[in-house]
Every structure is written in C-alpha cells, then in structure tokens.
Design a protein around this motif. Structure first.
Motif, short mmCIF file in Angstrom:
data_model
loop_
_atom_site.label_atom_id
_atom_site.label_comp_id
_atom_site.label_asym_id
_atom_site.label_seq_id
_atom_site.Cartn_x
_atom_site.Cartn_y
_atom_site.Cartn_z
N LEU A 186 0.81 -1.35 -0.11
CA LEU A 186 -0.02 -0.03 0.05
C LEU A 186 0.80 1.15 0.08
O LEU A 186 0.45 2.09 -0.82
CB LEU A 186 -0.89 0.06 1.33
N ASP A 187 1.92 1.16 1.10
CA ASP A 187 2.79 2.39 0.94
C ASP A 187 3.65 2.68 -0.48
O ASP A 187 3.80 3.75 -0.81
CB ASP A 187 3.75 2.20 2.02
N ASN A 188 4.00 1.64 -1.22
CA ASN A 188 4.68 1.62 -2.56
C ASN A 188 3.73 1.61 -3.62
O ASN A 188 4.19 0.89 -4.80
CB ASN A 188 5.68 0.73 -2.47
N ASP A 189 2.50 1.88 -3.59
CA ASP A 189 1.46 1.40 -4.63
C ASP A 189 1.62 2.75 -5.60
O ASP A 189 1.80 4.12 -5.20
CB ASP A 189 0.07 1.58 -4.28
N ASP A 190 1.56 2.56 -6.90
CA ASP A 190 1.28 3.57 -8.18
C ASP A 190 2.24 4.48 -8.08
O ASP A 190 2.20 5.73 -8.40
CB ASP A 190 0.02 4.19 -7.87
N GLY A 191 3.65 4.19 -7.52
CA GLY A 191 4.89 4.94 -7.71
C GLY A 191 4.72 6.10 -6.57
O GLY A 191 5.60 7.13 -6.90
N ALA A 192 3.90 5.89 -5.75
CA ALA A 192 3.87 7.14 -4.60
C ALA A 192 5.21 7.21 -3.87
O ALA A 192 5.39 8.47 -3.71
CB ALA A 192 2.75 6.87 -3.58
N ARG A 193 5.76 6.18 -3.68
CA ARG A 193 7.19 6.20 -2.97
C ARG A 193 8.20 5.57 -3.94
O ARG A 193 7.80 4.26 -4.28
CB ARG A 193 7.15 5.96 -1.68
N THR A 194 9.27 5.94 -4.01
CA THR A 194 10.51 5.13 -4.69
C THR A 194 11.55 4.98 -3.86
O THR A 194 12.53 4.24 -4.06
CB THR A 194 11.08 5.78 -6.06
N ALA B 106 12.17 -3.76 -1.47
CA ALA B 106 11.14 -4.49 -2.29
C ALA B 106 11.92 -5.75 -2.92
O ALA B 106 12.83 -5.94 -3.06
CB ALA B 106 10.51 -3.70 -3.51
N GLU B 107 10.94 -6.93 -3.04
CA GLU B 107 11.47 -8.05 -3.40
C GLU B 107 11.20 -8.02 -5.09
O GLU B 107 11.89 -8.80 -5.70
CB GLU B 107 10.79 -9.31 -2.73
N ILE B 108 10.10 -7.47 -5.62
CA ILE B 108 9.75 -7.40 -6.85
C ILE B 108 9.03 -5.93 -6.94
O ILE B 108 8.44 -5.50 -6.10
CB ILE B 108 9.02 -8.39 -7.25
N ILE B 109 9.09 -5.38 -8.15
CA ILE B 109 8.64 -4.03 -8.53
C ILE B 109 7.86 -4.36 -10.00
O ILE B 109 8.43 -4.74 -10.83
CB ILE B 109 9.78 -2.92 -8.80
N LEU B 110 6.83 -4.17 -9.88
CA LEU B 110 5.72 -4.35 -10.82
C LEU B 110 5.70 -3.03 -11.77
O LEU B 110 5.55 -2.06 -11.13
CB LEU B 110 4.35 -4.62 -10.51
N VAL B 111 5.86 -3.28 -13.03
CA VAL B 111 5.83 -1.78 -13.67
C VAL B 111 4.79 -2.16 -14.92
O VAL B 111 4.58 -3.32 -15.38
CB VAL B 111 6.97 -1.34 -14.36
N GLY B 112 4.29 -1.18 -15.60
CA GLY B 112 3.29 -1.22 -16.52
C GLY B 112 2.43 -0.07 -16.81
O GLY B 112 2.51 1.01 -15.86
N VAL B 113 1.63 -0.01 -17.80
CA VAL B 113 0.72 1.39 -18.05
C VAL B 113 -0.26 1.25 -16.75
O VAL B 113 -0.68 0.24 -16.19
CB VAL B 113 0.07 1.08 -19.49
N SER B 114 -1.11 2.24 -16.70
CA SER B 114 -2.09 2.51 -15.54
C SER B 114 -3.38 1.69 -15.87
O SER B 114 -3.70 1.43 -17.09
CB SER B 114 -2.96 3.89 -15.73
N ARG B 115 -3.74 0.77 -14.89
CA ARG B 115 -4.76 0.04 -14.90
C ARG B 115 -4.83 -1.39 -15.82
O ARG B 115 -5.64 -2.10 -16.09
CB ARG B 115 -6.24 0.86 -15.44
N CYS B 116 -3.38 -1.90 -15.76
CA CYS B 116 -3.20 -3.20 -16.38
C CYS B 116 -2.95 -4.29 -15.18
O CYS B 116 -3.03 -5.30 -15.52
CB CYS B 116 -1.87 -3.21 -16.94
N GLY B 117 -3.15 -4.08 -13.96
CA GLY B 117 -3.24 -4.93 -12.95
C GLY B 117 -2.26 -5.00 -11.96
O GLY B 117 -2.14 -5.89 -11.23
N LYS B 118 -1.61 -3.87 -11.74
CA LYS B 118 -0.47 -3.99 -10.84
C LYS B 118 -0.84 -3.86 -9.39
O LYS B 118 -0.22 -4.50 -8.75
CB LYS B 118 0.58 -2.64 -11.38
N THR B 119 -1.83 -2.94 -9.16
CA THR B 119 -2.20 -2.93 -7.75
C THR B 119 -2.76 -4.30 -7.05
O THR B 119 -2.52 -4.62 -5.95
CB THR B 119 -3.15 -1.66 -7.45
#
Length: 277
Positions: free
Chosen positions: A132-140, A146-159
C-alpha cells in the motif's frame, strides 16, 4: 441446464468455495448458481439451511450440489439429510490420510484460515502495508526493500497483483505506473530514473489495448485516457521497453490475479514466506 451448488462450512467457507468453484469450473456446459453458506456451526443453523436446500430442490426440479467442510458431527448429519448430491471434502480426504499417518485428525474448525503463528501473521500484515505504501509509484525511496517491482501502464493490474502477492505469500511488492513523464523528447518510453538501480527486481505487466480501453472507460469515460489510440500507443511502448531492457513480463488480459501472481513467482524465482490462504 441450471443447477444450484451450496458451499457450506462451519468456518469462513473459503476452502469449500475455492475447491467447489475449481471442481465446477470443469463443467462449462452447465449453468451453476453458486451459494456460499459460512458459519453453519450449530444444529439450528443447519436445520434452517437444510430447509433452504429442500426448497431449492423443489424449485429447480433437480437436487442441489452440496460441497462442505463441516467438522461438527451433529451439523453434518443434518446437512446430509437434505436432498442434495453431497461432496464431503473432509471425509473424502481425511480418512485416507489418517490411515497413512496412523493418527486421528483433530477435526478443528477454521484451522486453514486462522491467524496461526504470530510471525506469519505479522509478516502478512507488514507485506500488505508495504504494498500500500509503495503503490502506484507514490514512493520510490523504499525500492531497495522491495522483492519485486511491478511496472506497466495505468490500469493493467499492478495494484491487485501487488496486494495479492503480499496477502497470500508475504512478498514485498511495489508497483510503478508508466506515465507521459517517462517519455523522452521524441515520445519514446524510457526506463524511469527511479527504477534504473533495480532492473533485476522489475517485472512487467501488459494487457490487450481493447481490454485496457474498456477498463479505463469505467473510470474516465469519453477521455483521451481511455481512447483506443492512447491505449494502443501506451501498451506498444511498454512492451518495446520490456524487450529492450530484457524485463520479463506477463499479459494479464486473460489471467486472474491468482494466475498472474503464481506465474510471476515462478518466473522471477521469488521465495514464498508461507502458503496461500
């Protein structure tokens, strides 16, 4: 053909429903109305439910399917008396296991989904907070943890994938959405500076542009954000970046969050801290 299936438990009903849905999903030519009945933990509730099952049988003209994980013997007898095709998950598997292990089961309600060990529970909570703290690039600045960092366009299922990894496996997952700020001067997507030190932790998600446009339309209808051209351009740029930077990725279009997560764990070699609930 339409049938009714009851998933019955004296606990949460999660086990009965999960197994029941997996079994019934194999019968695509049958329309099944699924009803979950948790916490049937005394004879009064069991009797009331047995009457509902009987009324359902009369209404449908077919006996309902009953899939249960009930432990209490008195409750089991009442449910067994209802007119349905019964799949007793515990008795089917526990008796052979008792023979093999040469000991009797404790027949305890809610063992699968109880809090259990404090360290496992706290790890689950900490991982969810991290997601939750590291959702949507809010904090880097926490990406080193992090053990894994999910990347992708908005609304592709990252959260949802990040939260599922945290809740079910205790994996600390962050996620970062590609935006127009990540484009260089000629409009090409480049690897964001915040992600560059963590390339080995990156895992990409992609999605069919038509599906993405439909999802975005629910959020911002009639906007450039949900236009087909915009969605196609963003997806193509993201996939080009994955290939260029050798970032592994998954197409989420036809996969559930459970399938996405387990495939990701396998491909990324992530360590599960505990089994899924």
């Amino acid at each position: 053909m339409t049938r009714t299936a009851f998933f019955i438990s004296d606990g949460t009903g999660i086990t009965a429903e999960t197994l029941g849905r997996s079994l019934l999903a194999q019968f695509e030519n049958v329309e099944i109305r699924m009803v979950t009945k948790p916490y049937i933990d005394n004879v009064d509730k069991a009797q009331a439910l047995a009457e509902v099952i009987e009324a359902t049988a009369v209404h449908d003209g077919e006996r309902p399917i009953i899939i249960d994980t009930i432990v209490d013997e008195d409750v089991r007898k009442i449910i067994s008396s209802a007119p349905g095709f019964k799949v007793d998950i515990f008795s089917t598997f526990l008796a052979p296991l008792e023979d093999e292990l040469e000991t009797h089961s404790t027949y305890s309600v809610g063992q699968t989904h109880s809090i259990g060990r404090d360290d496992v529970y706290m790890n689950r909570i900490d991982s969810v907070h991290f997601a939750l703290d590291n959702d949507d690039g809010a904090r880097t600045h926490q990406y080193d943890k992090a053990e894994i960092i999910l990347v992708g366009v908005s609304r592709c299922g990252k959260t949802p994938t990040s939260l599922y990894l945290a809740l079910q496996f205790g994996i600390r997952a962050a996620n970062y959405p590609f935006t127009e700020d990540d484009l260089d001067e000629d409009g090409t997507l480049k690897l964001p500076r915040a992600l560059a030190p963590y390339r080995r932790k990156l895992f990409g998600l992609t999605i069919d542009a038509r599906r993405l446009a439909a999802i975005r339309s629910e959020r911002r209808p009639n906007s450039r954000y949900c236009s087909m051209d915009q969605c196609m351009q963003e997806v193509q740029q993201a996939e080009a970046l994955y290939r260029q930077m050798h970032i592994p990725y998954i197409d989420t279009t036809r996969f559930s969050v459970e399938e996405i997560s387990t495939r990701m764990i396998a491909e990324a070699g992530l360590q599960r801290r505990f089994s899924p609930r």
